[in-house]
Motif scaffolding. Structure first.
Motif, short mmCIF file in Angstrom:
data_model
loop_
_atom_site.label_atom_id
_atom_site.label_comp_id
_atom_site.label_asym_id
_atom_site.label_seq_id
_atom_site.Cartn_x
_atom_site.Cartn_y
_atom_site.Cartn_z
N SER A 110 0.85 -1.19 0.00
CA SER A 110 0.00 0.00 0.00
C SER A 110 0.88 1.23 0.00
O SER A 110 2.03 1.20 0.47
N SER A 111 0.36 2.32 -0.54
CA SER A 111 1.13 3.55 -0.63
C SER A 111 0.18 4.74 -0.71
O SER A 111 -0.97 4.60 -1.14
N LEU A 112 0.65 5.90 -0.30
CA LEU A 112 -0.14 7.11 -0.41
C LEU A 112 -0.02 7.73 -1.80
O LEU A 112 -0.75 8.66 -2.12
N SER A 113 0.91 7.21 -2.61
CA SER A 113 1.08 7.72 -3.96
C SER A 113 1.41 6.55 -4.87
O SER A 113 1.83 5.48 -4.40
N PRO A 114 1.26 6.71 -6.18
CA PRO A 114 1.56 5.61 -7.10
C PRO A 114 3.05 5.39 -7.31
O PRO A 114 3.44 4.46 -7.99
N GLY A 115 3.89 6.22 -6.70
CA GLY A 115 5.33 6.08 -6.85
C GLY A 115 5.91 5.11 -5.85
O GLY A 115 5.24 4.20 -5.35
N VAL A 116 7.17 5.31 -5.51
CA VAL A 116 7.88 4.36 -4.65
C VAL A 116 7.99 4.82 -3.21
O VAL A 116 8.59 4.13 -2.38
N ASP A 117 7.42 5.95 -2.86
CA ASP A 117 7.56 6.49 -1.51
C ASP A 117 6.57 5.86 -0.54
O ASP A 117 5.43 5.56 -0.88
N ALA A 118 7.01 5.68 0.71
CA ALA A 118 6.15 5.29 1.83
C ALA A 118 5.31 4.07 1.54
O ALA A 118 4.11 4.04 1.83
N GLN A 119 5.92 3.04 0.97
CA GLN A 119 5.19 1.82 0.69
C GLN A 119 5.25 0.88 1.89
O GLN A 119 6.24 0.81 2.59
N GLU A 120 4.16 0.14 2.10
CA GLU A 120 4.11 -0.86 3.16
C GLU A 120 3.66 -2.17 2.56
O GLU A 120 2.63 -2.24 1.89
N ILE A 121 4.43 -3.24 2.79
CA ILE A 121 4.01 -4.55 2.31
C ILE A 121 2.86 -5.06 3.17
O ILE A 121 2.91 -5.00 4.40
N LEU A 122 1.81 -5.55 2.51
CA LEU A 122 0.61 -6.01 3.21
C LEU A 122 0.56 -7.53 3.32
O LEU A 122 0.32 -8.08 4.38
N ILE A 123 0.76 -8.21 2.19
CA ILE A 123 0.62 -9.67 2.18
C ILE A 123 1.40 -10.23 1.00
O ILE A 123 1.47 -9.59 -0.06
N THR A 124 2.01 -11.38 1.19
CA THR A 124 2.71 -12.06 0.11
C THR A 124 1.76 -13.01 -0.61
O THR A 124 0.64 -13.26 -0.14
N ALA A 125 2.20 -13.54 -1.74
CA ALA A 125 1.33 -14.43 -2.52
C ALA A 125 1.16 -15.79 -1.86
O ALA A 125 0.10 -16.40 -1.96
N VAL A 126 2.21 -16.27 -1.17
CA VAL A 126 2.15 -17.58 -0.53
C VAL A 126 2.63 -17.44 0.92
O VAL A 126 3.74 -17.89 1.26
N PRO A 127 1.83 -16.85 1.79
CA PRO A 127 2.26 -16.67 3.18
C PRO A 127 2.30 -18.00 3.94
O PRO A 127 1.43 -18.85 3.77
N SER A 128 3.33 -18.18 4.76
CA SER A 128 3.48 -19.38 5.58
C SER A 128 3.68 -18.97 7.03
O SER A 128 4.21 -17.88 7.31
N ILE A 129 3.25 -19.82 7.95
CA ILE A 129 3.38 -19.51 9.38
C ILE A 129 4.84 -19.23 9.71
O ILE A 129 5.74 -19.98 9.34
N GLY A 130 5.06 -18.12 10.40
CA GLY A 130 6.41 -17.71 10.78
C GLY A 130 7.03 -16.71 9.84
O GLY A 130 8.04 -16.09 10.19
N ASP A 131 6.46 -16.52 8.64
CA ASP A 131 7.00 -15.55 7.70
C ASP A 131 6.93 -14.14 8.26
O ASP A 131 5.93 -13.75 8.89
N LYS A 132 7.98 -13.35 8.02
CA LYS A 132 7.97 -11.95 8.36
C LYS A 132 7.44 -11.17 7.17
O LYS A 132 7.96 -11.29 6.05
N ILE A 133 6.39 -10.37 7.38
CA ILE A 133 5.81 -9.55 6.32
C ILE A 133 5.77 -8.12 6.83
O ILE A 133 4.86 -7.74 7.57
N GLY A 134 6.77 -7.34 6.47
CA GLY A 134 6.88 -6.01 7.02
C GLY A 134 7.09 -6.08 8.53
O GLY A 134 7.96 -6.79 9.02
N LYS A 135 6.26 -5.37 9.29
CA LYS A 135 6.35 -5.37 10.74
C LYS A 135 5.54 -6.51 11.37
O LYS A 135 5.47 -6.63 12.59
N PHE A 136 4.93 -7.33 10.52
CA PHE A 136 4.06 -8.40 11.00
C PHE A 136 4.70 -9.77 10.79
O PHE A 136 5.62 -9.93 9.99
N THR A 137 4.14 -10.76 11.50
CA THR A 137 4.54 -12.15 11.35
C THR A 137 3.28 -12.98 11.11
O THR A 137 2.24 -12.74 11.75
N VAL A 138 3.36 -13.95 10.21
CA VAL A 138 2.21 -14.84 9.98
C VAL A 138 2.06 -15.74 11.20
O VAL A 138 2.91 -16.55 11.50
#
Length: 213
Positions: A110-138
């Motif tokens: 997610s981002s506040l603009s269509p460019g490369v600034d201030a992006q946050e990863i939300l979810i990967t295509a194949v999340p697995s238990i224990g995966d680190k996704i940004g500041k979160f863990t599955v």
């Protein structure tokens, strides 16, 4: 019940730190320009023009507001798919704008603009238990127990385990959780101050292109 002050903090977290970080202004955004390429989709966050999600948000079980996110346009920029999203609170006529970005590997940001600034990863295509996704863990992958989506496979992310006995009591207030449903998207987000937004209405338009694994 926690104090009114804590309730307001909780709402702030859901607005500021939740899935859909939005712009602080209502400036109209133009369509992102770029060359077209085959599309990739994420099974836990299907994106297509016309998709919409409506959530009921509450604090300590007390309803506060609804929020609706609509995908209004899509284009390609630097070989990444960019989706423009509009968020409306209750029936407010004005919307707030943010962007969802799908990369070639299927992860959604997610981002506040269509460019490369201030992006946050939300979810990967194949999340697995224990995966680190940004500041979160599955934290878990299971079948949903929600009445609205009882047969949906869901994956839950959290910034730390709220059940960890070594976590100080005041630290628990910083806990955050997001739950994504397969072929739906975000179905629930919550925080340690008692705030919660739960999906109750979802409209999906069939995407075109290739499905991520």
């Amino acid at each position: 019940m926690r104090s009114f002050r804590n309730s307001m903090k909780s709402l702030a977290i859901l607005f500021i730190c939740g899935l859909l970080a939005v712009q602080a202004c209502n400036a109209e955004q133009g369509t992102v320009q770029g060359s077209k390429s085959s599309q990739v989709t994420n099974p836990y966050f299907p994106l297509s023009v016309g998709n919409s999600w409506t959530y009921r948000c509450s604090v300590e079980g007390q309803f506060q507001f609804t929020k609706t996110i609509n995908i209004t346009s899509a284009d390609i920029l630097d070989e990444r798919q960019i989706y423009r999203a509009e968020l409306r609170i209750n029936n407010e006529p004005k919307s707030l704008v943010s962007y969802f970005i799908i990369e070639a590997n299927g992860q959604v940001l997610s981002s506040l603009s269509p460019g490369v600034d201030a992006q946050e990863i939300l979810i990967t295509a194949v999340p697995s238990i224990g995966d680190k996704i940004g500041k979160f863990t599955v934290a878990s992958k299971e079948r949903s127990t929600m009445k609205t989506f009882p047969t949906t496979d869901v994956v839950r992310l959290e910034n730390f385990s709220v059940d960890d006995p070594e976590v100080p009591e005041d630290k628990r207030l910083e806990w955050r959780s997001r739950t994504y449903g397969r072929e739906i998207g975000l179905v629930e987000e919550a925080d340690g101050l008692g705030g919660e937004c739960v999906l109750y209405k979802f409209s999906q338009h069939a995407p075109t292109g290739n499905q991520a694994p």
